[in-house]
Design a protein around this motif. Structure first.
Motif, PDB file in Angstrom:
ATOM      1  N   GLU A 141       0.935  -1.636  -0.064  1.00 15.01           N
ATOM      2  CA  GLU A 141       0.059   0.308   0.026  1.00 15.01           C
ATOM      3  C   GLU A 141       1.075   1.633  -0.443  1.00 15.01           C
ATOM      4  N   MET A 142       2.047   0.897   0.780  1.00 12.67           N
ATOM      5  CA  MET A 142       2.860   2.250   0.456  1.00 12.67           C
ATOM      6  C   MET A 142       3.163   1.993  -0.633  1.00 12.67           C
TER       7      MET A 142
ATOM      8  N   LYS B 160       1.022   5.866  -6.889  1.00 16.44           N
ATOM      9  CA  LYS B 160       0.286   8.062  -7.045  1.00 16.44           C
ATOM     10  C   LYS B 160       1.201   9.349  -6.659  1.00 16.44           C
ATOM     11  N   THR B 161       1.513   8.709  -5.409  1.00 15.80           N
ATOM     12  CA  THR B 161       1.996  10.763  -4.950  1.00 15.80           C
ATOM     13  C   THR B 161       2.713  11.002  -5.842  1.00 15.80           C
ATOM     14  N   SER B 162       3.494  10.288  -6.123  1.00 11.65           N
ATOM     15  CA  SER B 162       4.695  11.011  -7.532  1.00 11.65           C
ATOM     16  C   SER B 162       4.088  10.882  -8.792  1.00 11.65           C
TER      17      SER B 162
ATOM     18  N   ARG C 170       1.992  15.406 -12.430  1.00  8.56           N
ATOM     19  CA  ARG C 170       0.648  16.298 -12.767  1.00  8.56           C
ATOM     20  C   ARG C 170       1.371  18.332 -12.405  1.00  8.56           C
ATOM     21  N   ALA C 171       0.652  18.110 -11.018  1.00 12.21           N
ATOM     22  CA  ALA C 171       0.924  19.168 -10.245  1.00 12.21           C
ATOM     23  C   ALA C 171       2.037  20.294 -10.739  1.00 12.21           C
ATOM     24  N   LEU C 172       3.396  19.709 -10.825  1.00 12.42           N
ATOM     25  CA  LEU C 172       4.278  20.137 -11.492  1.00 12.42           C
ATOM     26  C   LEU C 172       3.477  20.792 -13.269  1.00 12.42           C
TER      27      LEU C 172
END
Length: 180
Positions: A129-130, A136-138, A143-145
């Motif tokens: 899960e981690m 997902k966070t990467s 995407r945010a960048l």
């Protein structure tokens, strides 16, 4: 040969008579009692009776010992054997108890291993899960960048567009002609 009554009577009464005891008054004097003994007075022939009594006591004691000593010695030997067997049994029982405790501790160890497997599986799931959350966070960071870069680019383009419009408006604004 003596009858059973005579034997019982002689075994119970003779030792008492020899030790100086008197017969009870209501007791019949059997015909087979030795004639030399009288039941009259304890003081009569006291010295003779003492010598006879010591000898009789000694003989009775020897007879008693010879009669019961072999049985007592056999009983003593049997008790010693029983005691030795009991010690062996106790040792065996202690060994069995220690084996049972070891077996019980093995069950505890097996339970601990089962519990360890369970927690290991939980840890593996948490790790998966981690890793999934890290991926997902990467992706979200990328995407945010990209979105931030796109917004900055759009803002820069808007700013440039405004400046162009401002310049164009400036150029389109009427200018007074120069007089020459």
């Amino acid at each position: 040969m003596q009858t059973w009554d005579e034997t019982c009577y002689s075994q119970r009464v003779f030792p008492r008579i020899l030790l100086g005891a008197r017969l009870p008054e209501d007791s019949p004097t059997p015909a087979f009692l030795p004639g030399g003994l009288s039941d009259t007075s304890p003081d009569e022939g006291l010295l003779e009776d003492l010598a006879v009594e010591d000898k009789a006591v000694e003989q009775l004691a020897e007879g008693l010992l010879s009669h019961y000593l072999p049985d007592l010695q056999r009983s003593k030997q049997a008790l010693q054997e029983l005691t030795q067997n009991q010690v062996v049994l106790l040792d065996t029982l202690e060994q069995e108890i220690s084996k049972f405790k070891e077996c019980h501790s093995m069950l505890d160890i097996n339970a601990l291993f089962t519990e360890a497997k369970h927690y290991h599986a939980k840890l593996v799931n948490i790790r998966k899960e981690m890793l999934m959350l890290h991926e997902k966070t990467s992706k979200l960071k990328k995407r945010a960048l990209k979105l931030q870069q796109k917004r900055q680019k759009e803002e820069l383009e808007r700013e440039q567009q405004r400046e162009k419009e401002f310049e164009r408006e400036k150029q389109l604004t009427a200018k007074p002609a120069k007089r020459t």
